[in-house]
Design an enzyme around this catalytic site. Structure first.
Site, short mmCIF file in Angstrom:
data_model
loop_
_atom_site.label_atom_id
_atom_site.label_comp_id
_atom_site.label_asym_id
_atom_site.label_seq_id
_atom_site.Cartn_x
_atom_site.Cartn_y
_atom_site.Cartn_z
N HIS A 1 -13.23 -16.41 6.65
CA HIS A 1 -12.91 -16.64 5.40
C HIS A 1 -11.82 -17.68 5.37
O HIS A 1 -10.83 -17.53 6.01
CB HIS A 1 -12.59 -15.51 4.32
N ASP B 1 -20.02 -11.54 1.84
CA ASP B 1 -21.52 -11.68 2.39
C ASP B 1 -22.04 -10.63 3.44
O ASP B 1 -23.34 -10.72 3.58
CB ASP B 1 -21.91 -13.11 2.77
N1 CMC Z 1 -18.13 -17.03 13.86
C1 CMC Z 1 -17.35 -17.60 14.86
N2 CMC Z 1 -15.99 -18.42 14.82
C2 CMC Z 1 -15.55 -18.64 13.68
C3 CMC Z 1 -16.16 -17.96 12.52
C4 CMC Z 1 -17.44 -17.23 12.48
N3 CMC Z 1 -17.97 -16.82 11.59
N4 CMC Z 1 -15.53 -18.27 11.39
C5 CMC Z 1 -14.33 -19.03 12.11
N5 CMC Z 1 -14.33 -19.22 13.23
C6 CMC Z 1 -13.45 -19.69 14.27
C7 CMC Z 1 -13.52 -21.29 14.10
O1 CMC Z 1 -14.49 -21.53 15.29
C8 CMC Z 1 -12.34 -21.67 14.36
O2 CMC Z 1 -11.96 -21.27 15.91
P1 CMC Z 1 -10.81 -22.57 16.73
O3 CMC Z 1 -9.54 -22.25 15.99
O4 CMC Z 1 -11.13 -22.17 18.13
O5 CMC Z 1 -11.55 -23.81 16.47
C9 CMC Z 1 -11.53 -20.61 13.66
O6 CMC Z 1 -12.31 -19.41 13.75
C10 CMC Z 1 -11.00 -21.04 12.30
O7 CMC Z 1 -12.11 -21.35 11.65
P2 CMC Z 1 -12.48 -22.66 10.28
O8 CMC Z 1 -13.95 -22.99 10.74
O9 CMC Z 1 -11.51 -23.76 10.74
O10 CMC Z 1 -12.16 -21.89 9.28
P3 CMC Z 1 -12.64 -22.49 7.64
O11 CMC Z 1 -11.39 -21.85 6.70
O12 CMC Z 1 -12.85 -23.84 7.72
O13 CMC Z 1 -14.08 -21.73 7.60
C11 CMC Z 1 -15.68 -20.39 6.83
C12 CMC Z 1 -14.16 -20.66 7.00
C13 CMC Z 1 -16.01 -18.97 5.97
C14 CMC Z 1 -16.58 -21.33 6.49
C15 CMC Z 1 -16.07 -19.82 8.32
O14 CMC Z 1 -15.26 -18.56 8.48
C16 CMC Z 1 -17.43 -19.52 8.64
O15 CMC Z 1 -18.10 -20.51 8.98
N6 CMC Z 1 -17.89 -18.40 8.25
C17 CMC Z 1 -19.45 -17.97 8.66
C18 CMC Z 1 -20.11 -18.28 7.33
C19 CMC Z 1 -19.94 -17.30 6.20
O16 CMC Z 1 -19.87 -16.16 6.43
N7 CMC Z 1 -19.30 -17.82 4.93
C20 CMC Z 1 -18.99 -16.81 4.00
C21 CMC Z 1 -18.00 -17.02 3.08
S1 CMC Z 1 -17.27 -15.88 2.00
C22 CMC Z 1 -18.23 -16.22 0.79
C23 CMC Z 1 -18.32 -17.54 0.10
O17 CMC Z 1 -17.27 -18.13 0.20
O18 CMC Z 1 -19.23 -18.07 -0.44
#
Ligand code: CMC
Length: 428
Positions: free
Chosen positions: A306, A363
């Site tokens: 998140h 989720d």
């Molecule tokens: N699986 C694997 N790696 C992950 C995941 C994941 N679900 N989420 C984050 N990471 C890694 C990412 O690759 C990055 O690694 P590194 O530092 O080595 O590059 C690190 O963790 C930080 O991630 P980020 O993408 O920079 O973080 P963000 O704040 O931009 O993204 C997120 C947040 C929710 C989009 C992401 O965690 C994600 O894609 N999660 C899966 C989709 C999901 O479950 N979304 C629902 C969110 S909660 C409800 C809502 O908002 O609707």
């Protein structure tokens, strides 16, 4: 004297005010930065940028705290009714009995949808994704209430709020009924909000439908848990669109589109699809953890991570408990729940997820409950939207009442510098 932040840029010193919220969160107010220095800030994805001050929802991602208007999400999910929470978000206080009765009665009297909307709806193919259909239908609602286009119609905004709150679940059930080839059900005003929704979803003309109180209670609490989450992608979209003084219907329609994406609300559908794929693949979770960790593989563990929570998402904690209770009460044994538990445990003990502070989000378990309630996978994100609607409305209203300027980010241009026009015949 109030705190300030000093910036030294090209040898000159500038001072900017620091503002503090009611929970001691601090921000440097850079609204005069460009005027004074000629520079802007850059923060793609807004990881560090506050777009507004807001008195609606407080979220502490480090501590895993979520409160609506000061009330803990845990208390609201257990003790409150969804419409009371909607009232709280929109008007700022929990309603007293008279206010609650009034609010409920107004919403109840708006649940029917103009029959001409059916003509628009009928034009969609049967397999159209309900989120696209919902976004279109909500946008179309503005055409049925043209007074909503007037930027001066804020005095009558309550009626638009009631219409949206009332008709949104009705429209959502149309999508489901069409996918089943069943006739739509009209709303039953004697039923409460959740029961009415369940009735419109599942009642058939050929037999009596009794709303199961376990199902309606679980739905009530899920809607509350989704009702607001401060400046997330869809809410920021609603505010941005609203900042141009676009009407409430079009602003909410834009929010629905933003919510649809798999990185946002669409994750609840993606989680179940992922868990089903793991089941089909024999149920082992390690392969999927490895895929999620592999930077050359686009796969992500859906329902994990998140932007704001670097600790357990408090909503996920409640939903996980509720999933156990609902499945037990309904006598359902869903093997996917065991896979989810195993995946969660493995991820929480894995260095990759620990280091990055990746925890299950709202989720991760919600789809398992939706499925137990009989809701099909492609309707999961619509369920999220029904819950989020009062939050979007509250945020839109707060924005409009604040008189905040139109949202218009800047950029740093990285394209070609000025060049001569080239005639077609001379182009390579
Ligand atoms: N699986 C694997 N790696 C992950 C995941 C994941 N679900 N989420 C984050 N990471 C890694 C990412 O690759 C990055 O690694 P590194 O530092 O080595 O590059 C690190 O963790 C930080 O991630 P980020 O993408 O920079 O973080 P963000 O704040 O931009 O993204 C997120 C947040 C929710 C989009 C992401 O965690 C994600 O894609 N999660 C899966 C989709 C999901 O479950 N979304 C629902 C969110 S909660 C409800 C809502 O908002 O609707």
């Amino acid at each position: 004297m109030s705190e300030t932040a000093k910036l030294i840029l090209e040898g000159k010193e500038y001072e900017f005010p620091v503002i503090e919220g009611s929970e001691q969160e601090k921000a440097i107010d850079i609204s005069k930065l460009r005027g004074q220095t000629g520079h802007i800030t850059i923060d793609p994805g807004f990881k560090n940028t506050g777009s507004t001050t807001s008195a609606i929802t407080y979220l502490d991602g480090e501590e895993g705290i979520l409160r609506y208007r000061g009330y803990a999400i845990e208390d609201l999910a257990e003790k409150a009714d969804f419409l009371a929470v909607a009232y709280l978000l929109i008007y700022g206080e929990l309603p007293n009995q008279t206010e609650y009765d009034n609010f409920v009665s107004k919403i109840t009297r708006h649940t029917m949808v103009n029959e001409d909307m059916r003509k628009i709806f009928d034009g969609f193919p049967v397999n159209a994704h309900p989120m696209g259909v919902m976004s279109s239908l909500v946008s179309a609602m503005s055409g049925f209430y043209p007074e909503s286009y007037s930027k001066n119609d804020m005095d009558n905004i309550d009626v638009h709020i009631m219409r949206l709150m009332a008709k949104f679940p009705t429209l959502a059930t149309w999508c489901y009924k069409k996918s089943q080839g069943h006739p739509i059900n009209y709303p039953q005003n004697k039923l409460d909000y959740c029961s009415n929704f369940l009735h419109m979803m599942f009642a058939l003309p050929v037999e009596e439908y009794e709303v199961n109180p376990v199902v309606s209670k679980a739905l009530n609490s899920l809607l509350i848990l989704h009702a607001d989450h401060e400046q997330n992608c869809s809410t920021s979209t609603v505010r941005l669109v609203g900042s141009s003084q676009a009407n409430l219907y079009s602003s909410i329609s834009a929010g629905i589109s933003a919510l649809w994406g798999p990185l946002h609300g669409g994750a609840n559908q993606a989680v179940i699809e992922m868990l089903e794929a793991i089941k089909e693949d024999g149920g082992g979770v390690q392969k999927y953890l490895d895929k999620a960790k592999d930077k050359n593989d686009p796969f992500r563990l859906m329902g994990f991570g998140h932007r704001v929570y670097k600790n357990f998402d408090p909503r996920a904690r409640i939903i996980k408990k509720s999933a156990d209770e609902v499945l037990e009460a309904l006598g359902i044994d869903d093997p996917v729940l065991d896979i989810a538990r195993g995946l969660e445990e493995a991820a929480l003990n894995d260095e990759y997820f620990i280091q990055r502070k990746l925890y299950p989000n709202v989720d991760f378990y919600s789809g398992i409950i939706y499925r137990a309630l009989g809701i099909p996978v492609n309707m999961f994100t619509v369920m999220f939207a029904i819950g989020r609607l009062p939050g979007w409305i509250a945020q839109w209203l707060e924005l409009r009442e604040s008189g905040q300027a139109i949202g218009r980010p800047r950029q740093i241009y990285t394209g070609e510098t000025a060049r001569e026009f080239v005639e077609m015949s001379k182009r390579k």
